[in-house]
Design an enzyme around this catalytic site. Structure first.
Site, short mmCIF file in Angstrom:
data_model
loop_
_atom_site.label_atom_id
_atom_site.label_comp_id
_atom_site.label_asym_id
_atom_site.label_seq_id
_atom_site.Cartn_x
_atom_site.Cartn_y
_atom_site.Cartn_z
N GLU A 421 0.84 -1.20 0.00
CA GLU A 421 0.00 0.00 0.00
C GLU A 421 0.87 1.25 0.00
OE1 GLU A 421 -2.34 0.30 3.54
OE2 GLU A 421 -3.18 2.26 3.02
N ASP A 494 -1.09 -0.89 5.61
CA ASP A 494 -0.97 -0.25 6.92
C ASP A 494 -1.94 -0.87 7.91
OD1 ASP A 494 0.89 1.47 5.91
OD2 ASP A 494 -0.54 3.10 5.51
N ASP A 496 -4.22 0.26 9.64
CA ASP A 496 -5.29 1.20 9.96
C ASP A 496 -6.51 0.88 9.12
OD1 ASP A 496 -4.62 1.99 7.46
OD2 ASP A 496 -3.95 4.00 8.00
N ASP A 498 -7.89 2.32 6.46
CA ASP A 498 -7.69 2.30 5.01
C ASP A 498 -7.00 1.00 4.59
OD1 ASP A 498 -8.89 4.64 4.56
OD2 ASP A 498 -7.06 5.83 4.18
#
Ligand code: 0RA
Length: 631
Positions: A421, A494, A496, A498
């Site tokens: 990503e 990541d 998180d 997203d």
């Protein structure tokens, strides 16, 4: 009490003996499905009485002793004594094979096959059966064991009601399991209530102390709404019905904006035709033809365009119910309607009544045409994307995506593709990697808004195309595992929200178009650490919140510790990234594994589906969990 065994009795015993010898011939099986069939047979008789207009309530009760009782408030099975045989009609009905039809005036009663075999079959296959008939002020009673009367029909009381109560306990000598599944019975009863508008069906489960009441004045209209569940519906349910050459046709049509294939529920004489048949084929052909005609006249379709059946049926919910004399069923399980005239009736009624409906409801027609048009356009786009991918696949290595930093080795089993990503993390990964075996494909930040994308749109997405080309196998029906370029495909995002979205989107894509990769265990999720903790010249990486909490506890408050929380891969330098996430000796990987593909498909559908709340729950429950998953 003595029972005379005259010639006729012997005949009857022979009939029921045949049922006990070959139960499968009468109820399909001696397993769970056959067991439940007994209930449906008895309920069916009460439904007939309701269809004839004499009964409005049916109660079905499961008892703790394994017996089931079906009660209706119809006229009651006739009890008068036949002058020649000297037998009560009730006894004849309960002990004679195929006697049901003789008494029933219902022309839609299905005879033969697995349907409408009648109470006598249930009686023959029950260790005990008792019947109470409330009629003409009296309660008549008879009991049986394995089909044989245990007493004459007798009057056991007075009553001001009418109706029939049948209680039976299936025979353990016949059935492999005697346990009824209340959920199966409940949903069958719900279905019957939808199919017989106004009829009240009460279900009572004494074992689990549960009961429910089904009564739907709206019939198929309400059934279609029920089937739509969480999907967003695009219009009011369209209901068409009519009669053609003594065949009654009822159809409910409801479009949802879901991407799922059609959900067509079809019935002949209240019997579910799981494998569809003539009525459904006629429905599909007619509705496709009609929408093409409307599409053309209203200018929705261009000259060279036409809706395919699959376009017309995406997101469609339809309930199709026909009633006819002597329906023919086909196939091993007799669950496909074969009668040609049922098809003709459906075509005729649908064409006449649906055009009448659209005449009066032009806005609904417009909504449906728009939905079908969108589906057609997505299908076209997906086809183009697939072709593009195929063409790219056909090309040499030179056509590999420019962003791919490929590895040197061509030993597929040893090679790994990291899908990373973000361009910046991609850059670090390129520096960190073992270039002999590790390839890096960076994805631009948010590759697609997963919440708004149909899977078709995904296929035309540039980043997805790069992934497909890099992996080398092609997709869907053109998937070829022998062309795989990497033994491990590792999704590195990541830790998180997203990141979770992108990962879920990629998994959805792999699941739909490269399922074999998941099944073969080729897809992995990289686990970057969540924390780095420095204390007294030690330095540790922690991959889960639990591990972090545990360490804090261990270290206590006294020591001086320094905590770094990683929000993204970009916060690590190449050395750290290598050490924590990429080095095969020290990294942690989660192997993506579909143990239950069906369940996964359902969850993915929710994610791609149209109900935002369901999707949110799903993401919270499943996708984000992976972020903090223990290896
Ligand atoms: C034939 C004639 C009549 C009633 C029934 C059948 C009947 C059968 C069942 C089976 C379960 N519940 C039922 N309810 C009614 C009535 C004939 C008459 O009264 O004239």
């Amino acid at each position: 009490m003595t029972i005379e065994y005259g010639a006729e009795n012997i005949q009857i015993l022979k009939g029921l003996e045949a049922v006990r010898m070959r139960p499968g011939m009468y109820i399909g099986s001696t397993g769970k499905s056959g067991l439940h069939h007994l209930v449906y047979e008895i309920v069916d008789n009460s439904i007939d009485e309701a269809m004839a207009g004499f009964c409005d309530t049916i109660r079905v009760t499961l008892f703790e002793d394994g017996s089931v009782e079906v009660e209706d408030n119809g006229r009651g099975i006739p009890t008068d004594v036949h002058p020649e045989t000297g037998k009560s009609a009730l006894e004849v009905v309960m002990t004679t094979l195929h006697a049901g039809g003789k008494f029933s005036k219902n022309v839609y009663k299905v005879s033969g096959g697995l349907h409408g075999v009648g109470a006598s079959v249930v009686n023959a296959l029950s260790e005990k059966l008792e019947v109470w008939v409330h009629r003409e002020g009296k309660v008549y009673y008879q009991s049986y064991s394995r089909g044989t009367p245990q007493c004459e029909v007798m009057i056991v009381g007075e009553t001001n009601k009418t109706g029939t109560v049948t209680r039976f306990r299936p025979d353990g000598e016949i059935f492999s399991s005697l346990e009824f599944d209340p959920d199966i019975i409940e949903s069958k009863l719900r279905e019957l209530a939808f199919l017989n508008p106004g009829l009240k069906i009460i279900f009572e489960d004494k074992i689990n102390e549960y009961s429910s009441i089904f009564q739907y004045s709206g019939g198929l209209r309400e059934y279609a709404k029920f089937l739509a569940k969480a999907d967003k519906v695009l219009h009011e349910v369209i209901e068409v019905s009519g009669e053609w050459e003594e065949i009654i046709v009822r159809i409910a049509i409801l479009y949802t904006d879901s991407y799922t294939e059609e959900r067509i529920y079809s019935y002949a004489n209240n019997i579910r035709t799981i494998d569809h048949g003539t009525h459904v084929t006629a429905f599909k052909n007619t509705i496709t033809k009609m929408l093409n005609e409307y599409g053309r006249t209203l200018g929705v379709l261009k000259k060279d365009e036409s809706f395919q059946g699959e376009d017309v049926r995406e997101g469609l919910i339809a309930v199709i119910s026909v009633f006819m004399k002597d329906p023919e069923f086909e196939g091993q399980t007799k669950s496909k309607l074969g009668s040609e005239n049922a098809g003709s009736a459906v075509s005729k009624i649908l064409r006449d009544k649906l055009s009448e409906y659209f005449e009066l409801n032009k806005s609904t027609l417009k909504i449906i045409l728009d939905k079908v048009l969108k589906t057609m356009q997505s299908r076209e786009a997906a086809r183009k994307a697939r072709e593009l991918v195929r063409r790219k696949n056909a090309m040499e290595n030179s056509s590999l995506p420019g962003k791919l930093a490929d590895c040197v080795s061509s030993d597929v089993d040893k090679c790994e593709l990291f899908i990373v990503e973000g361009d910046s993390a991609g850059g670090s990964a390129k520096q960190a990697r073992d270039r002999e075996y590790q390839a890096i494909l960076p994805l631009r930040g948010k590759i697609l808004n997963v919440e708004k994308s149909s899977i078709q749109k995904l296929l035309s997405n540039e980043e997805i195309k790069n992934i497909v080309v890099a992996i080398g196998t092609g997709i869907g029906e053109h998937f070829d595992l022998s062309k795989l370029r990497y033994g491990k495909i590792i999704i590195m995002t990541d830790a998180d929200v997203d990141g979770a979205h992108i990962r879920t989107l990629l998994l959805t894509f792999f699941f739909r178009y490269m399922k074999e990769l998941i099944e073969d265990g080729k897809i992995y999720i990289a686990m970057p650490p969540l924390y780095k903790v420095d204390f007294s010249s030690n330095s540790v990486y922690l991959y889960t919140e639990d591990d972090f909490k545990a360490l804090r506890k261990e270290l206590g408050e006294t020591r001086k510790i320094e905590v770094q929380r990683y929000k993204g891969l970009g916060e690590m330098n190449p050395e750290q990234l290598w050490e924590t996430t990429m080095n095969p000796q020290t990294r942690k990987l989660i192997q993506v594994n579909i143990e239950n593909a069906e369940e996964a498909d359902r969850l993915f559908s929710i994610l791609m589906g149209e109900s935002p709340s369901e999707r949110r729950t799903f993401i919270e429950k499943h996708a984000l969990k992976v972020t903090y998953l223990d290896v």
